[in-house]
Design an enzyme around this catalytic site. Structure first.
Site, mmCIF file in Angstrom:
data_model
loop_
_atom_site.group_PDB
_atom_site.id
_atom_site.type_symbol
_atom_site.label_atom_id
_atom_site.label_comp_id
_atom_site.label_asym_id
_atom_site.label_seq_id
_atom_site.Cartn_x
_atom_site.Cartn_y
_atom_site.Cartn_z
ATOM 1 N N SER A 1 3.246 10.832 8.899
ATOM 2 C CA SER A 1 3.229 10.811 7.429
ATOM 3 C C SER A 1 4.370 11.597 6.810
ATOM 4 O O SER A 1 4.721 11.375 5.657
ATOM 5 C CB SER A 1 1.910 11.372 6.909
ATOM 6 O OG SER A 1 0.828 10.856 7.639
ATOM 7 N N HIS B 1 3.381 4.199 -3.432
ATOM 8 C CA HIS B 1 3.915 5.555 -3.656
ATOM 9 C C HIS B 1 5.294 5.508 -4.315
ATOM 10 O O HIS B 1 5.630 6.343 -5.139
ATOM 11 C CB HIS B 1 4.066 6.293 -2.312
ATOM 12 C CG HIS B 1 2.796 6.870 -1.780
ATOM 13 N ND1 HIS B 1 2.122 7.901 -2.395
ATOM 14 C CD2 HIS B 1 2.084 6.591 -0.650
ATOM 15 C CE1 HIS B 1 1.048 8.223 -1.678
ATOM 16 N NE2 HIS B 1 1.000 7.442 -0.613
ATOM 17 N N HIS C 1 2.723 4.485 12.833
ATOM 18 C CA HIS C 1 3.148 4.281 11.442
ATOM 19 C C HIS C 1 4.271 5.271 11.170
ATOM 20 O O HIS C 1 4.054 6.479 11.200
ATOM 21 C CB HIS C 1 1.933 4.541 10.531
ATOM 22 C CG HIS C 1 2.234 4.609 9.071
ATOM 23 N ND1 HIS C 1 1.966 3.579 8.207
ATOM 24 C CD2 HIS C 1 2.751 5.604 8.295
ATOM 25 C CE1 HIS C 1 2.296 3.926 6.975
ATOM 26 N NE2 HIS C 1 2.772 5.153 6.999
ATOM 27 N N ARG D 1 0.851 -1.193 0.000
ATOM 28 C CA ARG D 1 0.000 0.000 0.000
ATOM 29 C C ARG D 1 0.892 1.250 0.000
ATOM 30 O O ARG D 1 0.974 1.949 -1.003
ATOM 31 C CB ARG D 1 -0.972 -0.035 1.198
ATOM 32 C CG ARG D 1 -2.189 0.871 1.046
ATOM 33 C CD ARG D 1 -1.939 2.258 1.550
ATOM 34 N NE ARG D 1 -1.502 2.242 2.944
ATOM 35 C CZ ARG D 1 -0.810 3.228 3.496
ATOM 36 N NH1 ARG D 1 -0.509 4.295 2.795
ATOM 37 N NH2 ARG D 1 -0.412 3.154 4.754
ATOM 38 N N ASP D 2 1.635 1.478 1.080
ATOM 39 C CA ASP D 2 2.533 2.639 1.101
ATOM 40 C C ASP D 2 3.599 2.486 0.013
ATOM 41 O O ASP D 2 4.021 3.469 -0.620
ATOM 42 C CB ASP D 2 3.178 2.790 2.486
ATOM 43 C CG ASP D 2 3.366 4.248 2.878
ATOM 44 O OD1 ASP D 2 3.814 5.023 2.024
ATOM 45 O OD2 ASP D 2 3.079 4.612 4.039
#
Lengths: 336, 297
Positions: free
Chosen positions: A167, A16, A194, A12-13
């Protein structure tokens, strides 16, 4: 020692890091490796979650449901997770379909001060009897007191746990320690963290979070994620094991999964480079880095100037369009 | 129309941020008179403001109009999408002209710069969303100039402070209604809308970006047409401003606008309130003028 729930964001991440171009084969191969390693939750999709394929953030190679179906076929004991950000995706267009594909865990995310936009989405998941967590993104932009308030909202809507996302990779371990320990003391539901590695702190911050009482940690293989990447999952598992925490993950197999990720997914191993370091210092969303890099070249301006200006304007995740405005303004200033 | 007795009587249903901003604009209008400002609690901030302005108020929601249907000719619905679905039937039976400021998708979509006159024949007019009012006229121009628009995307960012409870609970409706409006007016079937809330202090102004994919862009022609459209919008939304005129970036057309509010209820950063209530007022005044013409003819 406490048990730590590992949420694997490689698929998912990591999207990017490859401009959301993960292929079916890559998803299948990696999901199988994660399953073998006994990773509890495998989060899959566009970097900004469901429905985020866009000109603003980046178009995905595959439709969301194709990514999820592919991962679903490879996962048995590992749960399939998705991220959804209200304002980008909707229940009707996105979440409903994700359930049809067989998603097990949903994480509903908002900017750190806007938890009330997650109410309907969290309730929707809860009503369907699925696991749901509330996520606060860009959490460095709010005070600890506000984070506590916002997490209380997430809990009231039905979140089983809350996750703070760094983030922008802006935290130092002391910042994490202070926030997480306060949340743990106030919430009585699992708290997670995270990390992003903009300032080289991803593992240190993740460990600070567990030492402060966090029981959910995000990580990705080789750190495969936005900007400088996330907490490197293989390292995280090894360090947690060394400290005596239980993750239920097989060390050799997670190391093998790291090799597989490197061969199959990771084009360039994420590391804190100039743009990401400045993004960490200026507190700008890690996912902006590729856009900033491209747009800075197009307008012949310094990407670091763009990032500091974005930081000054306190842009949030989802405001990639402002990069163009800032670059145009810098370019006009340089021209005249 | 200088005679205040000849103003069209309107009721405002919903005393949140949008309803209250609308109230201030109605009070300034030469064509409209606020006969009733309606909410559910007399102690809400909007209600308190209305009382301080000497406006007749009620906390009985839609019931007060049902009890006294003659109190108004036109009803603004500034509650929420879910409530409007319920209100729409009642107001239809009572024969009221309704301007809906929620993203309910019940009525005919109105963008004053595009279809003002046509809307007056409908009974329930929907002014889409703030992001829709800011972006649809531009999407319409893109669609007029290019016949091969394959995709349009609109992103709006608004200040957190300007987003009230109904806006926050209606994010899904906001997205789906804005997308429908883009498709309807641009002729492009593939549309996406994104809304960001930004909590920065001092508050950020409302800002909207439009991305479009076309095979062959006509930038010069587009720039001129966008300029004229912006002027048209500025006639009813004075704080509407083009900040990045059409440019090509990464093979997409990019246009950016900023909307500053008049500071009628919330301060000027709340351009999102301003643009949707300005659009509603534009429709209401046009309706008032048409009604008066009919009466005097």
């Amino acid at each position: 020692m406490a048990k730590i729930l590992i949420n694997d964001v490689t698929l998912r991440d990591g999207s990017h890091a490859v401009c959301h171009q993960l292929t079916k084969k890559q998803i299948a191969v990696y999901a199988k490796a994660a399953e073998r390693a006994g990773i509890p939750v495998v989060e899959v999709g566009h970097g900004n979650g469901l429905g985020a394929s866009s000109l603003q953030i980046g178009e995905s190679l595959l439709p969301d449901m194709e990514m999820l179906k592919t991962a679903r076929e490879s996962l048995v004991n590992s749960k399939l997770g998705v991220l959804i950000i209200p304002g980008i995706a909707t229940i009707n267009k996105d979440l409903r379909k994700a359930f049809e594909v067989g998603v097990d865990v949903v994480r509903v995310a908002s900017h750190c001060t806007e938890a009330d936009i997650t109410e309907r989405h969290i309730s929707y998941v809860r009503e369907r009897g699925k696991e749901v967590y509330g996520v606060l993104m860009m959490s460095h932009m709010a005070t600890t007191e506000i984070l506590v308030e916002e997490c209380h909202k997430l809990k009231a809507y039905g979140a089983e746990g809350v996750v703070l996302m760094d983030s922008a990779g802006a935290y130092l371990p002391g910042d994490v320690m202070e926030r997480i320990s306060t949340l743990v003391a106030n919430l009585k539901i699992p708290v997670g963290f995270h990390a992003h590695n903009n300032l080289g702190m991803a593992i240190a911050n993740s460990i600070a979070a567990t030492e402060a009482g966090a029981t959910i940690l995000d990580g990705s293989m080789r750190g495969f994620g936005a900007g400088a990447g996330n907490a490197q999952l293989e390292v995280l598992c090894a360090v947690l094991g060394k400290m005596g925490y239980q993750t239920g993950i097989d060390l050799y197999k997670v190391l093998d999964a790291g090799e597989i990720a490197e061969q199959e997914l990771v084009q360039i191993t994420p590391a804190p480079k100039g743009i990401s370091i400045v993004s960490g210092l200026s507190g700008v969303f890690s996912g902006f880095s590729k856009h900033v890099d491209r747009i800075a070249k197009e307008y012949n301006v310094d990407p670091r100037d763009i990032l500091f200006e974005l930081g000054r304007r306190k842009v949030v995740a989802g405001q990639e369009d402002i990069i163009i405005e800032v670059a145009v303004n810098l370019w006009r200033k340089n021209e005249h | 129309m200088k005679d205040p007795h000849k103003k069209l009587k309107v009721a405002i249903l919903g005393s949140g941020n949008i309803g209250t901003d609308l109230l201030v604009k109605v009070l300034r209008s030469s064509y409209l008179e606020c006969a009733l400002f309606i909410g559910r609690s007399l102690s809400s901030p909007g209600m308190t403001k209305a009382i301080s302005l000497g406006v007749p108020v009620s906390d009985l929601s839609i019931d007060v109009i049902m009890k006294d249907p003659d109190c108004c000719n036109l009803v603004f619905d500034a509650t929420s999408a879910l409530y409007h679905k319920h209100h729409a039937n009642i107001l239809d039976e009572l024969g009221k002209f309704v301007i809906d400021l929620t993203p309910s998708r019940v009525g005919t979509m109105a963008i004053p710069a595009i279809n003002l006159r046509e809307c007056l024949h409908c009974k329930d007019v929907n002014v889409v969303t703030c992001g829709g009012q800011a972006s649809i006229p531009l999407a319409y121009v893109i669609g007029q100039i290019h016949k091969d628009v394959s995709y349009i995307e609109v992103i709006s960012t608004i200040a957190s402070r300007s987003a009230g409870a109904a806006t926050r609970i209606n994010l899904d409706e906001y997205i789906e209604t804005t997308e429908e409006g883009i498709r309807l007016f641009s002729g492009c079937n593939n549309a996406k809308a994104i809304l960001n809330l930004n909590p920065a202090q001092p508050c950020v102004d409302m800002q909207t970006t439009i991305f479009a994919k076309v095979k062959k862009p006509y930038l010069e022609k587009l720039r001129n047409a966008i300029d004229s459209m912006v002027k048209k919008i500025q006639c009813y939304v004075p704080g509407y401003e083009l900040i990045v005129p059409p440019v090509m970036e990464n093979d997409r057309i990019v246009i950016m606008v900023r909307v500053k509010g008049r500071g009628d209820y919330l301060p000027s950063y709340a351009g999102n309130l301003d643009i949707i209530s300005c659009a509603a007022i534009a429709v209401a005044e046009e309706y008032a003028k048409a009604t008066i013409e009919k009466v005097s003819a």
